[in-house]
Motif scaffolding. Structure first.
Motif, PDB file in Angstrom:
ATOM      1  N   TRP A  55       0.948  -0.963  -0.103  1.00 45.71           N
ATOM      2  CA  TRP A  55      -0.434  -0.074   0.113  1.00 45.71           C
ATOM      3  C   TRP A  55       0.636   1.335   0.259  1.00 45.71           C
ATOM      4  CZ3 TRP A  55      -0.344   4.203   2.877  1.00 45.71           C
ATOM      5  CH2 TRP A  55      -2.097   4.977   2.867  1.00 45.71           C
ATOM      6  N   THR A  56       1.637   1.205   1.366  1.00 46.61           N
ATOM      7  CA  THR A  56       2.435   2.520   1.073  1.00 46.61           C
ATOM      8  C   THR A  56       3.462   2.590  -0.301  1.00 46.61           C
ATOM      9  OG1 THR A  56       3.181   2.322   3.512  1.00 46.61           O
ATOM     10  CG2 THR A  56       4.494   3.749   2.404  1.00 46.61           C
ATOM     11  N   ALA A  57       3.573   1.695  -0.552  1.00 46.53           N
ATOM     12  CA  ALA A  57       4.508   1.559  -2.209  1.00 46.53           C
ATOM     13  C   ALA A  57       3.983   2.398  -3.575  1.00 46.53           C
ATOM     14  CB  ALA A  57       5.162   0.716  -2.190  1.00 46.53           C
ATOM     15  N   ALA A  58       2.830   1.768  -3.881  1.00 41.58           N
ATOM     16  CA  ALA A  58       1.284   2.124  -4.658  1.00 41.58           C
ATOM     17  C   ALA A  58       1.004   3.605  -4.023  1.00 41.58           C
ATOM     18  CB  ALA A  58       0.343   1.237  -4.465  1.00 41.58           C
ATOM     19  N   VAL A  59       0.753   4.096  -2.824  1.00 41.51           N
ATOM     20  CA  VAL A  59       0.307   5.078  -2.597  1.00 41.51           C
ATOM     21  C   VAL A  59       1.133   6.694  -2.336  1.00 41.51           C
ATOM     22  CG1 VAL A  59      -1.115   6.344  -1.060  1.00 41.51           C
ATOM     23  CG2 VAL A  59      -1.881   3.882  -2.035  1.00 41.51           C
ATOM     24  N   LEU A  60       2.317   6.159  -1.886  1.00 39.08           N
ATOM     25  CA  LEU A  60       3.291   7.412  -1.595  1.00 39.08           C
ATOM     26  C   LEU A  60       4.457   7.172  -2.111  1.00 39.08           C
ATOM     27  CD1 LEU A  60       2.856   6.874   2.722  1.00 39.08           C
ATOM     28  CD2 LEU A  60       1.614   8.765   0.931  1.00 39.08           C
ATOM     29  N   GLY A  61       4.547   6.110  -3.324  1.00 39.70           N
ATOM     30  CA  GLY A  61       5.784   5.877  -3.909  1.00 39.70           C
ATOM     31  C   GLY A  61       6.341   7.134  -4.417  1.00 39.70           C
ATOM     32  N   SER A  62       5.338   8.118  -4.871  1.00 40.51           N
ATOM     33  CA  SER A  62       5.647   9.799  -6.061  1.00 40.51           C
ATOM     34  C   SER A  62       5.669  10.744  -4.536  1.00 40.51           C
ATOM     35  CB  SER A  62       4.343   9.324  -6.494  1.00 40.51           C
ATOM     36  OG  SER A  62       3.775   9.083  -7.395  1.00 40.51           O
ATOM     37  N   TYR A  63       5.709  10.470  -3.662  1.00 38.32           N
ATOM     38  CA  TYR A  63       5.312  11.277  -2.947  1.00 38.32           C
ATOM     39  C   TYR A  63       7.020  11.234  -2.375  1.00 38.32           C
ATOM     40  CZ  TYR A  63       6.321  13.065   2.276  1.00 38.32           C
ATOM     41  OH  TYR A  63       6.368  13.634   3.345  1.00 38.32           O
ATOM     42  N   PHE A  64       7.379  10.128  -2.130  1.00 31.79           N
ATOM     43  CA  PHE A  64       8.820   9.461  -1.590  1.00 31.79           C
ATOM     44  C   PHE A  64       9.532  10.230  -3.135  1.00 31.79           C
ATOM     45  CE2 PHE A  64       7.039   5.512   0.756  1.00 31.79           C
ATOM     46  CZ  PHE A  64       7.118   6.864   1.895  1.00 31.79           C
ATOM     47  N   GLN A  65       9.528   9.901  -4.220  1.00 27.66           N
ATOM     48  CA  GLN A  65      10.757  10.474  -5.123  1.00 27.66           C
ATOM     49  C   GLN A  65      10.737  11.727  -5.096  1.00 27.66           C
ATOM     50  OE1 GLN A  65       7.677   7.460  -7.501  1.00 27.66           O
ATOM     51  NE2 GLN A  65       9.979   7.616  -8.998  1.00 27.66           N
ATOM     52  N   LEU A  66       9.223  12.525  -4.911  1.00 22.52           N
ATOM     53  CA  LEU A  66       9.441  14.709  -5.145  1.00 22.52           C
ATOM     54  C   LEU A  66      10.118  14.253  -3.943  1.00 22.52           C
ATOM     55  CD1 LEU A  66       8.408  16.808  -6.447  1.00 22.52           C
ATOM     56  CD2 LEU A  66       6.474  16.432  -4.946  1.00 22.52           C
ATOM     57  N   LEU A  67      10.304  13.649  -2.892  1.00 19.80           N
ATOM     58  CA  LEU A  67      10.771  14.478  -1.707  1.00 19.80           C
ATOM     59  C   LEU A  67      13.028  14.536  -2.271  1.00 19.80           C
ATOM     60  CD1 LEU A  67      11.193  14.742   1.309  1.00 19.80           C
ATOM     61  CD2 LEU A  67      11.234  13.348   1.425  1.00 19.80           C
ATOM     62  N   LEU A  68      13.093  12.740  -2.670  1.00 17.14           N
ATOM     63  CA  LEU A  68      14.368  12.723  -2.804  1.00 17.14           C
ATOM     64  C   LEU A  68      15.083  14.110  -4.052  1.00 17.14           C
ATOM     65  CD1 LEU A  68      14.085  10.297  -0.820  1.00 17.14           C
ATOM     66  CD2 LEU A  68      16.008   9.650  -3.084  1.00 17.14           C
ATOM     67  N   LEU A  69      13.905  14.117  -5.255  1.00 19.48           N
ATOM     68  CA  LEU A  69      14.472  15.173  -5.973  1.00 19.48           C
ATOM     69  C   LEU A  69      14.288  16.462  -5.566  1.00 19.48           C
ATOM     70  CD1 LEU A  69      12.352  13.756  -9.431  1.00 19.48           C
ATOM     71  CD2 LEU A  69      14.446  14.516  -9.354  1.00 19.48           C
ATOM     72  N   LEU A  70      13.433  16.843  -4.575  1.00 14.13           N
ATOM     73  CA  LEU A  70      13.233  18.070  -3.929  1.00 14.13           C
ATOM     74  C   LEU A  70      14.969  18.626  -3.726  1.00 14.13           C
ATOM     75  CD1 LEU A  70       9.849  19.544  -3.577  1.00 14.13           C
ATOM     76  CD2 LEU A  70      11.202  20.076  -5.198  1.00 14.13           C
ATOM     77  N   THR A  71      14.951  17.333  -3.197  1.00 12.86           N
ATOM     78  CA  THR A  71      16.431  17.638  -1.423  1.00 12.86           C
ATOM     79  C   THR A  71      17.354  17.415  -2.320  1.00 12.86           C
ATOM     80  OG1 THR A  71      15.427  16.412   0.076  1.00 12.86           O
ATOM     81  CG2 THR A  71      17.670  16.140  -0.197  1.00 12.86           C
ATOM     82  N   PHE A  72      17.729  17.135  -3.721  1.00 14.92           N
ATOM     83  CA  PHE A  72      18.540  16.510  -4.403  1.00 14.92           C
ATOM     84  C   PHE A  72      19.248  18.284  -5.289  1.00 14.92           C
ATOM     85  CE2 PHE A  72      21.381  16.330  -8.635  1.00 14.92           C
ATOM     86  CZ  PHE A  72      22.272  16.222  -7.938  1.00 14.92           C
ATOM     87  N   PHE A  73      18.084  18.708  -5.231  1.00 12.57           N
ATOM     88  CA  PHE A  73      18.238  19.715  -6.306  1.00 12.57           C
ATOM     89  C   PHE A  73      18.380  21.480  -5.274  1.00 12.57           C
ATOM     90  CE2 PHE A  73      16.469  17.563  -9.805  1.00 12.57           C
ATOM     91  CZ  PHE A  73      16.997  17.307 -11.102  1.00 12.57           C
ATOM     92  N   PRO A 499      10.557  18.964   6.293  1.00  9.87           N
ATOM     93  CA  PRO A 499      10.734  20.804   6.552  1.00  9.87           C
ATOM     94  C   PRO A 499      11.833  21.227   6.134  1.00  9.87           C
ATOM     95  CG  PRO A 499       9.490  20.263   8.550  1.00  9.87           C
ATOM     96  CD  PRO A 499       9.841  18.841   7.827  1.00  9.87           C
ATOM     97  N   SER A 500      12.962  21.030   6.079  1.00  9.02           N
ATOM     98  CA  SER A 500      14.404  21.128   5.952  1.00  9.02           C
ATOM     99  C   SER A 500      15.104  21.207   4.330  1.00  9.02           C
ATOM    100  CB  SER A 500      15.573  19.288   5.827  1.00  9.02           C
ATOM    101  OG  SER A 500      15.462  18.822   7.423  1.00  9.02           O
ATOM    102  N   LEU A 501      13.339  21.262   3.351  1.00  4.13           N
ATOM    103  CA  LEU A 501      14.353  21.266   1.756  1.00  4.13           C
ATOM    104  C   LEU A 501      13.902  23.373   2.252  1.00  4.13           C
ATOM    105  CD1 LEU A 501      10.728  19.621  -0.482  1.00  4.13           C
ATOM    106  CD2 LEU A 501      13.561  19.410   0.319  1.00  4.13           C
ATOM    107  N   TRP A 502      13.179  23.804   2.955  1.00  8.19           N
ATOM    108  CA  TRP A 502      13.406  24.901   3.245  1.00  8.19           C
ATOM    109  C   TRP A 502      14.450  25.523   4.546  1.00  8.19           C
ATOM    110  CZ3 TRP A 502       8.521  22.773   3.674  1.00  8.19           C
ATOM    111  CH2 TRP A 502       7.766  22.681   5.301  1.00  8.19           C
ATOM    112  N   LEU A 503      14.288  24.796   5.159  1.00  8.87           N
ATOM    113  CA  LEU A 503      14.482  25.571   6.465  1.00  8.87           C
ATOM    114  C   LEU A 503      16.061  25.173   6.157  1.00  8.87           C
ATOM    115  CD1 LEU A 503      12.985  23.356   9.820  1.00  8.87           C
ATOM    116  CD2 LEU A 503      13.064  26.135   8.450  1.00  8.87           C
ATOM    117  N   GLY A 504      16.537  23.995   6.004  1.00  7.94           N
ATOM    118  CA  GLY A 504      18.748  23.667   5.278  1.00  7.94           C
ATOM    119  C   GLY A 504      18.387  24.794   4.782  1.00  7.94           C
ATOM    120  N   PRO A 505      18.704  25.322   3.827  1.00  7.32           N
ATOM    121  CA  PRO A 505      18.947  26.793   3.285  1.00  7.32           C
ATOM    122  C   PRO A 505      18.725  28.472   4.133  1.00  7.32           C
ATOM    123  CG  PRO A 505      17.348  26.061   1.825  1.00  7.32           C
ATOM    124  CD  PRO A 505      17.428  24.883   3.115  1.00  7.32           C
TER     125      PRO A 505
END
Length: 529
Positions: A55-73, A499-505
């Protein structure tokens, strides 16, 4: 609203020197409950976690992917900003030499998982074409795609979420503002001192500890099965539970001793030895193995990785088979998210005196590139031998028997049995470096300061080995069930990282401003919701 935290209110009291009772109670309770339920109804536990995993993989997989992408960039943008010149921890010179520092980062974050999958995963993607590509499996044209897909799982995105933006936030609030090195500190700018003092903070820390325990016990247990299988194939030794238990005892003694002696002794010595061993193995493989094939494969594979980066990173179950996303991309990304807070604690702890730029580039750029080279040397060699007919791992990998793949590729490498033994030793020490660093990091979280009591480090190291031993007694499958659980724990942990996406900078610019490196308009990182 308070503009500054009260260190006295947020540090653990003397009566809690051996650990926050909420963190210890919840994380220890999870371990006991999982083991007892597994003993009572092994199949029921496996089915329940399997359903949650799917269930987690099917429903939240895209969210996990987006979190990693945003963190890197966002981390890359921060790394080239003026604020990245700020130094971590209030030291003018680094606490650790560059080689020691990089060795600990590589060994802690790549760890047994990377070594365990380095030989088998590229070969798997060679014999089963990844959904992002349309090359014919098992052909020369499939080599670049196979390596590129492996690089995606273990490359820039995976490493960035393990210690870039989150490490900056923790470094600022710990070294500059006096808050403890705990996951709850990542949420302090949003939720304030009530989080630091109350039981909610303990729940946050416990969720992160549970995720790491689930993710670390897996490699510890799988290593015992892999080494016992290797010793059986090479020397005819029994691969039963007695052998596995013996391996666990030796491994546990190794990483518990390392964790007990601390970062400046056991942890860095073990990491340095492992780096030298890895470099020696890499040199032998490259110089005496299929050198030209490996060189060409790396250039093509890395080029394909860059050109198909977004295609692979944004692949979803709508465009790829659901089972494939569940067991590959989403599984790995969730695994790394689960490790994120405690790995960030460890990175912040060993990076005092380094600039923010050095810390981000080491974790999110240099280490991933080194990982792609390692995957090419082992996995690329496996592809070469598979392509030339020297080995045939199609059936084993379709059954996800990666221990078989690692040993088979190792035996086909120059040196045969000697190389196989060297890779088994390397894998063992890689897992040990994960065990010691995570025992140390968990102890830091439980005690709330970066010099945790030796007894706490030993307790967590022994606990993870004991848990692996009990689960192996029930069968290696239960280890796999626990490892699936980390995908479920990634749900609450991802909310701690978000929150680190904006708190980090913001934290980086606050550090730079306090060090007189930038006159940028003040960013209020002290506001509370």
């Amino acid at each position: 609203m308070s503009s500054q935290p009260d260190p006295a209110a947020t540090r653990p009291s003397a009566t809690r020197s051996l650990g926050d009772p909420v963190v210890l109670g919840l994380s220890g309770g999870f371990i006991v409950l999982f083991v007892l339920l597994s003993l009572y109804d092994t199949e029921g536990v496996a089915n329940a976690i399997g359903a949650g995993f799917a269930w987690t993989a099917a429903v939240l997989g895209s969210y996990f992917q987006l979190l990693l992408l945003l963190t890197f960039f966002i981390a890359m943008g921060l790394a080239v900003s003026p604020a990245a010149s700020a130094k971590v921890g209030g030291l003018d010179t680094p606490e650790l030499s560059t080689f020691k520092w990089l060795s600990i980062i590589m060994c802690t974050l790549l760890a047994g998982g990377g070594v365990f999958f380095a030989a088998g995963e590229p070969v798997y993607h060679f014999v089963v074409t990844p959904p992002a590509f349309d090359t014919e499996a098992g052909t020369a044209e499939a080599v670049a795609a196979a390596l590129a897909q492996s690089f995606m799982h273990w490359g820039f995105l995976a490493w960035a979420v393990l210690g870039s933006l989150t490490a900056v936030v923790l470094a600022y609030w710990h070294y500059d503002k006096g808050l403890p090195l705990q996951p709850r500190t990542l949420l302090y700018p949003i939720l304030g001192e009530r989080l630091m003092r109350g039981w909610v903070g303990g729940v946050v820390d416990a969720c992160c500890v549970i995720a790491v325990v689930a993710g670390t016990v897996g490699p510890i247990g799988f290593l015992a099965t892999q080494v016992s299988f290797g010793l059986h194939e090479l020397f005819g030794m029994s691969e039963g539970y007695t052998t596995q238990l013996t391996i666990l005892v030796v491994l546990g003694a190794l990483y518990v001793t390392s964790a007990a002696t601390g970062i400046h002794r056991g942890i860095q010595l073990l990491s340095r030895f492992n780096v030298f061993l890895a470099l020696a193995i890499a040199a032998v493989v490259f110089l005496f193995g299929p050198t030209l094939f490996l060189t060409n494969a790396y250039l093509q594979g890395f080029g394909e990785y860059i050109s198909s980066f977004l295609t692979m990173a944004t692949m979803t179950s709508e465009t790829a088979p659901g089972w494939w996303m569940q067991w590959w991309t989403v599984f790995f990304f969730a695994w790394f998210i689960g490790y994120g807070p405690l790995m960030a604690i460890f990175v912040a702890r060993i990076s005092r005196g380094r600039t923010i730029r050095q810390m981000i580039l080491a974790v999110a750029v240099m280490a991933p590139i080194a990982t792609t080279v390692w995957f090419t040397l082992l996995g690329g060699s496996g592809i070469h031998y598979q392509l030339s007919g020297v080995i045939d791992l199609g059936e084993a990998l379709n059954n996800f028997q990666f221990d078989v793949a690692t040993l088979t590729v190792a035996q086909a490498l120059p040196g045969g049995t000697v190389m196989a033994l060297a890779i088994l030793l390397l894998t063992t020490i890689f897992v040990a470096t994960t065990g010691d660093s995570m025992s140390y990091a968990i102890a830091v979280v439980c005690t709330g300061h970066d010099q945790p009591h030796t007894a706490v480090r030993v307790f967590w190291g022994v606990t993870m080995s004991l848990m692996a031993a009990i689960l192996l007694y029930m069968g290696a499958g239960q280890i796999g069930v626990l490892q699936q659980f980390i995908v479920i724990t990634a749900i609450p942990v991802s909310l701690v990282l978000l929150p680190s996406l904006w708190l980090g900078p913001q934290a980086a610019y606050a550090m730079a401003r306090e060090q007189g490196l930038t006159s940028r308009r003040r960013v209020n990182v002290n506001d509370e919701s």
